[in-house]
Design an enzyme around this catalytic site. Structure first.
Site, PDB file in Angstrom:
ATOM      1  N   ARG A   1      63.333  59.592  28.075  1.00  0.00           N
ATOM      2  CA  ARG A   1      63.400  60.931  28.981  1.00  0.00           C
ATOM      3  C   ARG A   1      62.445  60.887  30.297  1.00  0.00           C
ATOM      4  O   ARG A   1      61.353  60.569  29.883  1.00  0.00           O
ATOM      5  CB  ARG A   1      63.231  62.347  28.294  1.00  0.00           C
ATOM      6  CG  ARG A   1      63.096  63.267  29.264  1.00  0.00           C
ATOM      7  CD  ARG A   1      62.870  64.723  28.172  1.00  0.00           C
ATOM      8  NE  ARG A   1      63.280  65.990  28.684  1.00  0.00           N
ATOM      9  CZ  ARG A   1      62.435  66.859  29.250  1.00  0.00           C
ATOM     10  NH1 ARG A   1      61.247  66.442  29.042  1.00  0.00           N
ATOM     11  NH2 ARG A   1      62.890  68.150  29.645  1.00  0.00           N
TER      12      ARG A   1
ATOM     13  N   SER B   1      71.688  69.706  24.788  1.00  0.00           N
ATOM     14  CA  SER B   1      70.785  70.948  24.695  1.00  0.00           C
ATOM     15  C   SER B   1      71.560  72.284  24.722  1.00  0.00           C
ATOM     16  O   SER B   1      72.297  72.294  25.632  1.00  0.00           O
ATOM     17  CB  SER B   1      69.812  70.636  26.072  1.00  0.00           C
ATOM     18  OG  SER B   1      68.937  69.561  25.913  1.00  0.00           O
TER      19      SER B   1
ATOM     20  N   LYS C   1      58.726  71.864  28.656  1.00  0.00           N
ATOM     21  CA  LYS C   1      59.690  72.496  29.377  1.00  0.00           C
ATOM     22  C   LYS C   1      59.253  73.985  29.659  1.00  0.00           C
ATOM     23  O   LYS C   1      59.667  74.926  28.928  1.00  0.00           O
ATOM     24  CB  LYS C   1      60.980  72.509  28.309  1.00  0.00           C
ATOM     25  CG  LYS C   1      62.307  72.548  29.204  1.00  0.00           C
ATOM     26  CD  LYS C   1      63.135  72.061  28.171  1.00  0.00           C
ATOM     27  CE  LYS C   1      64.821  71.793  28.992  1.00  0.00           C
ATOM     28  NZ  LYS C   1      65.876  71.280  28.408  1.00  0.00           N
TER      29      LYS C   1
HETATM   30  N1  TZP Z   1      64.008  70.755  25.343  1.00  0.00           N
HETATM   31  C1  TZP Z   1      63.985  72.014  24.754  1.00  0.00           C
HETATM   32  S1  TZP Z   1      62.175  72.180  24.642  1.00  0.00           S
HETATM   33  C2  TZP Z   1      61.884  70.567  25.033  1.00  0.00           C
HETATM   34  C3  TZP Z   1      63.108  69.854  25.567  1.00  0.00           C
HETATM   35  C4  TZP Z   1      63.399  68.788  26.029  1.00  0.00           C
HETATM   36  C5  TZP Z   1      60.657  70.153  25.023  1.00  0.00           C
HETATM   37  C6  TZP Z   1      60.029  69.872  23.771  1.00  0.00           C
HETATM   38  O1  TZP Z   1      58.615  69.246  23.850  1.00  0.00           O
HETATM   39  P1  TZP Z   1      57.453  69.554  22.893  1.00  0.00           P
HETATM   40  O2  TZP Z   1      56.214  68.715  23.628  1.00  0.00           O
HETATM   41  O3  TZP Z   1      57.901  69.123  21.449  1.00  0.00           O
HETATM   42  O4  TZP Z   1      57.361  71.051  22.653  1.00  0.00           O
END
Ligand code: TZP
Ligand code: MG
Length: 210
Positions: free
Chosen positions: A41, A110, A139
């Site tokens: 990503r 997603s 996010k």
């Molecule tokens: N989609 C929903 S939450 C997220 C994504 C890409 C990020 C999750 O990252 P983390 O650091 O595990 O909370």
């Protein structure tokens, strides 16, 4: 190559947490710790940069039988032998991603609520992400959805479901108790002082029989 249905811990190599020159070392540590699936990503990189990086990473992941999934850029899958592509609600449709790849690949999507999860299944996704479960700096613009719908999404959607968002080794037990069988962890893994050890600890919780 590992089957999607056998994957429980999904790690994301997010370039907002690791520099490009760390990615190969971090991918190896994720694999060593038993991460089943890896996503690349890179929100601020061009598709050409992602292609180069995906090719480098793919030689590491494929040797370990770990599928490599590229976020957003389905065209990368037409040029690099990655196993899949991940799209968000505002990205290419599943059909468009498959068309751009031009070959059989995994496509994940997603989802942020039950309706989107059911819709992704109808649309032909191979797996879904479901969250953010908890608030997360990875996010930041998304409202956390909490754990209340985890059980229901597993009743309504037969695809592999990876709960995501703010999941760490210390709240993973609660997420599993709420009905989750699979999770995606970004910052928890990438910021761990020992990535492989952290991943191994998560795997123990996700695979109690092993
Ligand atoms: N989609 C929903 S939450 C997220 C994504 C890409 C990020 C999750 O990252 P983390 O650091 O595990 O909370
Ligand atoms: Mg996206």
């Amino acid at each position: 190559m590992r089957n999607l249905t056998d994957c429980r811990l999904y790690g994301i190599l997010d370039l907002s947490y690791v520099t490009e020159d760390q990615t190969e070392r971090v991918a190896s540590a994720l694999i060593e710790g038993g991460v089943d699936l890896i996503q690349l990503r890179a929100k601020n990189s061009s598709s050409a940069e992602i292609m180069d990086l995906a090719a480098k990473l793919h030689s590491i992941t494929s040797a370990a039988g770990v599928p490599l999934i590229v976020n957003d850029y389905a065209e990368v899958a037409a040029r690099v032998a990655v196993e899949g592509v991940h799209v968000g609600q505002d990205d290419d449709s599943i059909a468009k991603a498959r068309e751009k790849a031009g070959r059989k690949i995994i496509v994940g999507k997603s989802t942020h609520n039950l309706d989107q999860a059911r819709a992704a299944q109808r649309e032909g996704a191979d797996y879904i992400g479901f969250g953010p479960i908890f608030a997360t700096p990875t996010k930041p613009d998304y409202q956390p959805i909490g754990m209340a719908d985890i059980k229901r999404v597993h009743e309504d959607v037969i695809l592999p479901i990876f709960c995501i968002g703010g999941i760490k080794i210390n709240n993973l037990g609660e997420v599993i108790a709420a009905g989750s069988k699979r999770v995606t962890i970004v910052s928890g893994l990438l910021k761990a002082p020992d990535i492989a050890k952290y991943a191994r600890g998560c795997k123990v919780l996700l695979n109690p029989e092993v």
